[in-house]
Design a protein around this motif. Structure first.
Motif, PDB file in Angstrom:
ATOM      1  N   THR A 136       9.266  -6.821   1.550  1.00  0.00           N
ATOM      2  CA  THR A 136       8.561  -5.602   1.163  1.00  0.00           C
ATOM      3  C   THR A 136       7.074  -5.897   1.255  1.00  0.00           C
ATOM      4  OG1 THR A 136      10.331  -4.950  -0.352  1.00  0.00           O
ATOM      5  CG2 THR A 136       8.169  -3.928  -0.680  1.00  0.00           C
ATOM      6  N   PRO A 137       6.354  -5.239   2.155  1.00  0.00           N
ATOM      7  CA  PRO A 137       4.974  -5.642   2.411  1.00  0.00           C
ATOM      8  C   PRO A 137       4.002  -5.203   1.326  1.00  0.00           C
ATOM      9  CG  PRO A 137       5.550  -3.746   3.746  1.00  0.00           C
ATOM     10  CD  PRO A 137       6.809  -4.160   3.049  1.00  0.00           C
ATOM     11  N   HIS A 138       2.887  -5.918   1.266  1.00  0.00           N
ATOM     12  CA  HIS A 138       1.739  -5.451   0.494  1.00  0.00           C
ATOM     13  C   HIS A 138       1.110  -4.290   1.261  1.00  0.00           C
ATOM     14  CE1 HIS A 138       1.845  -8.833  -2.282  1.00  0.00           C
ATOM     15  NE2 HIS A 138       1.955  -9.661  -1.247  1.00  0.00           N
ATOM     16  N   LEU A 139       0.788  -3.220   0.545  1.00  0.00           N
ATOM     17  CA  LEU A 139       0.180  -2.036   1.147  1.00  0.00           C
ATOM     18  C   LEU A 139      -1.235  -1.881   0.610  1.00  0.00           C
ATOM     19  CD1 LEU A 139       3.210   0.417   0.794  1.00  0.00           C
ATOM     20  CD2 LEU A 139       2.504  -0.808   2.854  1.00  0.00           C
ATOM     21  N   ARG A 140      -2.197  -1.778   1.522  1.00  0.00           N
ATOM     22  CA  ARG A 140      -3.605  -1.620   1.129  1.00  0.00           C
ATOM     23  C   ARG A 140      -4.210  -0.467   1.906  1.00  0.00           C
ATOM     24  NH1 ARG A 140      -7.130  -5.175   2.780  1.00  0.00           N
ATOM     25  NH2 ARG A 140      -5.802  -6.157   4.362  1.00  0.00           N
ATOM     26  N   LYS A 141      -4.910   0.399   1.185  1.00  0.00           N
ATOM     27  CA  LYS A 141      -5.604   1.491   1.851  1.00  0.00           C
ATOM     28  C   LYS A 141      -7.064   1.097   2.048  1.00  0.00           C
ATOM     29  CE  LYS A 141      -6.225   6.496   1.868  1.00  0.00           C
ATOM     30  NZ  LYS A 141      -5.898   7.763   1.178  1.00  0.00           N
ATOM     31  N   ARG A 148      -2.914  -0.677   5.593  1.00  0.00           N
ATOM     32  CA  ARG A 148      -2.426  -1.952   6.128  1.00  0.00           C
ATOM     33  C   ARG A 148      -1.175  -2.362   5.373  1.00  0.00           C
ATOM     34  NH1 ARG A 148      -5.962  -5.331   9.214  1.00  0.00           N
ATOM     35  NH2 ARG A 148      -4.188  -6.767   9.188  1.00  0.00           N
ATOM     36  N   ALA A 149      -0.151  -2.758   6.133  1.00  0.00           N
ATOM     37  CA  ALA A 149       1.095  -3.278   5.562  1.00  0.00           C
ATOM     38  C   ALA A 149       1.263  -4.695   6.073  1.00  0.00           C
ATOM     39  CB  ALA A 149       2.273  -2.403   5.977  1.00  0.00           C
ATOM     40  N   GLU A 150       1.304  -5.669   5.155  1.00  0.00           N
ATOM     41  CA  GLU A 150       1.340  -7.071   5.550  1.00  0.00           C
ATOM     42  C   GLU A 150       2.412  -7.808   4.751  1.00  0.00           C
ATOM     43  OE1 GLU A 150      -2.703  -8.036   4.698  1.00  0.00           O
ATOM     44  OE2 GLU A 150      -3.345  -7.669   6.760  1.00  0.00           O
ATOM     45  N   ALA A 151       3.230  -8.547   5.485  1.00  0.00           N
ATOM     46  CA  ALA A 151       4.256  -9.375   4.843  1.00  0.00           C
ATOM     47  C   ALA A 151       4.730 -10.408   5.846  1.00  0.00           C
ATOM     48  CB  ALA A 151       5.431  -8.535   4.365  1.00  0.00           C
ATOM     49  N   GLY A 152       4.820 -11.661   5.412  1.00  0.00           N
ATOM     50  CA  GLY A 152       5.302 -12.706   6.303  1.00  0.00           C
ATOM     51  C   GLY A 152       4.523 -12.737   7.599  1.00  0.00           C
ATOM     52  N   PRO A 153       5.214 -12.682   8.748  1.00  0.00           N
ATOM     53  CA  PRO A 153       4.521 -12.794  10.031  1.00  0.00           C
ATOM     54  C   PRO A 153       4.023 -11.474  10.589  1.00  0.00           C
ATOM     55  CG  PRO A 153       6.878 -12.784  10.390  1.00  0.00           C
ATOM     56  CD  PRO A 153       6.681 -12.712   8.892  1.00  0.00           C
TER      57      PRO A 153
END
Length: 593
Positions: A136-141, A148-153
């Motif tokens: 479940t990615p980190h979500l940043r506005k 931005r959705a970032e998780a793992g690779p």
């Protein structure tokens, strides 16, 4: 989960990867890095595995179609409040045209919403779940409105017209579209440690992508029977082509079941050598010589120098051999069909038909495309021929890749014969190592053995394996590869037995009696056999019925449920479209009657 039917999905491609979009406006499958990379949207296999939906808030009637000669999908939602269109595509590289498709695809998913009438309330729901739902990615506005959705690779960047609201583990947006409004969204992928995801203007990039696909289609002109169907199937095959290497993925998906709730669920996102000659012929028929040559170059490099081990039946899209299979236990599977598998252990199997497909492809490359055989190709043909001469008496797993005991499959032996026959024909091109006298003797021995041991007097047909009482549709391949003419009395009896015992009234052919669905490739083989037997009128009618099982977008899965008409197996399936193209060409060729 309200499970969409497999036929509810449309196929998007950038010739690097592909996505599936449902009639409900939900992107339920996307492996953005390449066809066989981990999915960031996997809802088709489990409701919790992520999706990106843009659709009206209420329900209504849906109609959809590809823009002409493209894999750009336009879905129109008609609601009580009005009508709205959503046009979806995987972006081509800016300025790319025709055969440049896929070489440097930016991995950007484009969605453009247009108001057609009234004022329609819309909702966006963005729930990425990388690594097949494990993350479940980190979500940043960001200040510019990008999320931005970032998780793992994985790094994803979503931007669009209305304000996007981050709600812990998902992004939502509610907005309305009036007649004449146009809003663009783009979702860009990049490796987490590989730089910032690409940024494209969605409206301009969509228009450019349409031109890229249309330029591809314009450069390939097929003039035979069923031209519209053939051209569309050729476009689907191009969409399944990993352009960087030339490999054609067998399908976009993994683990869509052959039987709902069953366990015959395999990963088809790789490229099969066993399908090689059929694929090459289909590309040649559809007037795609560049794709045919590049596919062969991929295969030659993937095979490498031959040793004593059997040639693997399949490779990764860049020629990888190690495709060890494992199960993803956290996914429920489509329609609760477990297990969900990644990788495919068929790469370890002995399948004696593989050299025949490769040598057939070399022969077609030489005969149809005028290619000269370089040293590498000569070594490949000689090595495969000698391998067949040494091993053809062994049992194998057969073209259906059974995971049971090895057997002496009739179709495998017939392809061994094809290897020896074509090697004899190619011998003048093969240099000093060619041994046509010995090869001819082996060829004749294989043929005599198949004719004697493949025929079952009690069944009155060629069966699936020596000594077997089970009828198998793979016998239909014998006339297609030239092992026996379709007019041969025993072959005609076999065709009649398949029609009687394995075919449904509308022409769907099961591979064997217990097969849950009609296997579309076998159904198109029956079309070819009928043409070769001189029954062109019946073949035409059968072709129309079988091709009619495509969904509203002209896409075919691997199989069709003969009771419900629903699609089964991985989707879209290259072999089904290859079968359509080759059957249409058989209907076009003179001399079938």
């Amino acid at each position: 989960m309200d499970r969409p039917a497999i036929s509810d999905y449309g196929f998007l491609s950038d010739c690097r990867s592909g996505a599936l979009v449902g009639r409900d406006g939900s992107v339920d499958w996307w492996c953005p890095d390449r066809f066989d990379s981990p999915a960031v949207f996997g809802r088709i296999l489990d409701d919790a595995a992520g999706r990106w939906r843009i659709a009206p808030v209420g329900t209504g009637r849906v109609e959809r179609a590809y823009l002409p000669d493209t894999l750009v999908l336009r879905t129109v939602h008609h609601t009580p409040e009005g009508s709205v269109a959503v046009t979806d595509a995987l972006a081509a590289e800016p300025g790319a045209r025709a055969h440049q498709l896929g070489h440097n695809s930016p991995a950007v998913l484009l969605r453009v919403v247009e108001g057609l009438s009234g004022r329609v309330p819309m909702r966006l729901d963005f729930t990425p779940r990388p690594e097949y739902g494990l993350l479940t990615p980190h979500l940043r506005k960001l200040p510019d409105g990008t999320v931005r959705a970032e998780a793992g690779p994985v790094a994803l960047a979503l931007r669009g017209g209305p304000p996007l609201h981050v709600e812990r583990d998902r992004v939502r947006a509610d907005f309305a579209v009036s007649a004449g409004d146009r809003l663009g969204f783009d979702l860009a992928y990049a490796p987490a440690y590989g730089g910032v995801p690409a940024r494209l203007d969605p409206v301009d990039a969509l228009a450019d992508t349409v031109l890229a696909w249309q330029a591809f289609r314009e450069s390939h002109r097929y003039q035979g029977r069923h031209a519209g169907l053939v051209r569309h199937s050729a476009t689907v095959l191009q969409g399944l082509t990993y352009t960087r290497s030339g490999a054609v993925a067998a399908a976009l998906t993994t683990s869509l079941p052959e039987r709902l709730g069953g366990d015959r669920n395999y990963d088809y996102r790789y490229s099969w050598l066993r399908d090689f000659a059929m694929t090459l012929h289909a590309l040649w028929v559809a007037a795609c010589p560049d794709e045919a040559s590049r596919l062969f170059a991929w295969a030659s490099r993937s095979i490498g120098q031959l040793g004593d081990d059997p040639v693997p039946v399949l490779f990764g899209l860049e020629g990888e051999r190690g495709l060890a299979e494992h199960e993803i236990t956290h996914l429920r599977g489509y329609a609760d069909s477990r297990p969900v598998r990644l990788g495919n252990d068929a790469w370890r199997q002995r399948q004696l038909d593989v050299p025949g497909e490769v040598v057939s492809a070399v022969w077609r490359l030489h005969e149809y495309l005028g290619e000269r055989l370089d040293d590498e190709l000569r070594e490949t043909v000689v090595g495969l021929t000698e391998q067949v001469a040494a091993t053809w008496r062994l049992p194998d797993r057969g073209m259906w890749e059974t995971r049971e005991d090895e057997r002496h499959h009739v179709s495998s032996k017939a392809l061994c014969w094809v290897t020896m026959r074509l090697a004899v024909e190619l011998a003048p091109q093969l240099g000093d190592r060619a041994d046509p006298v010995r090869w001819r003797a082996v060829r004749d021995e294989i043929r005599a053995t198949v004719l004697e041991r493949g025929w079952n007097e009690r069944i009155g047909a060629y069966t699936g394996a020596f000594g077997s009482d089970e009828l198998d549709a793979s016998a239909l391949y014998l006339p297609v590869v030239g092992f026996l003419p379709a007019t041969d009395p025993r072959m005609r009896a076999t065709i009649a037995a398949v029609e009687r015992d394995l075919a449904t009234p509308d022409g769907l052919v099961r591979r064997w009696s217990a097969d849950p669905g009609g296997f579309l490739l076998c159904s198109f083989w029956l079309v070819q056999c009928l043409v070769l037997a001189g029954e062109r009128e019946r073949a035409e009618a059968l072709f129309t019925r079988v091709a009619g099982h495509a969904n509203d977008l002209g896409l075919l899965a691997e199989q069709v449920d003969p009771v419900t008409g629903g699609m089964l197996g991985n989707f879209p399936q290259a072999l089904s479209h290859i079968g359509l193209i080759n059957a249409a060409w058989e209907l076009t060729e003179p001399g079938g009657d």
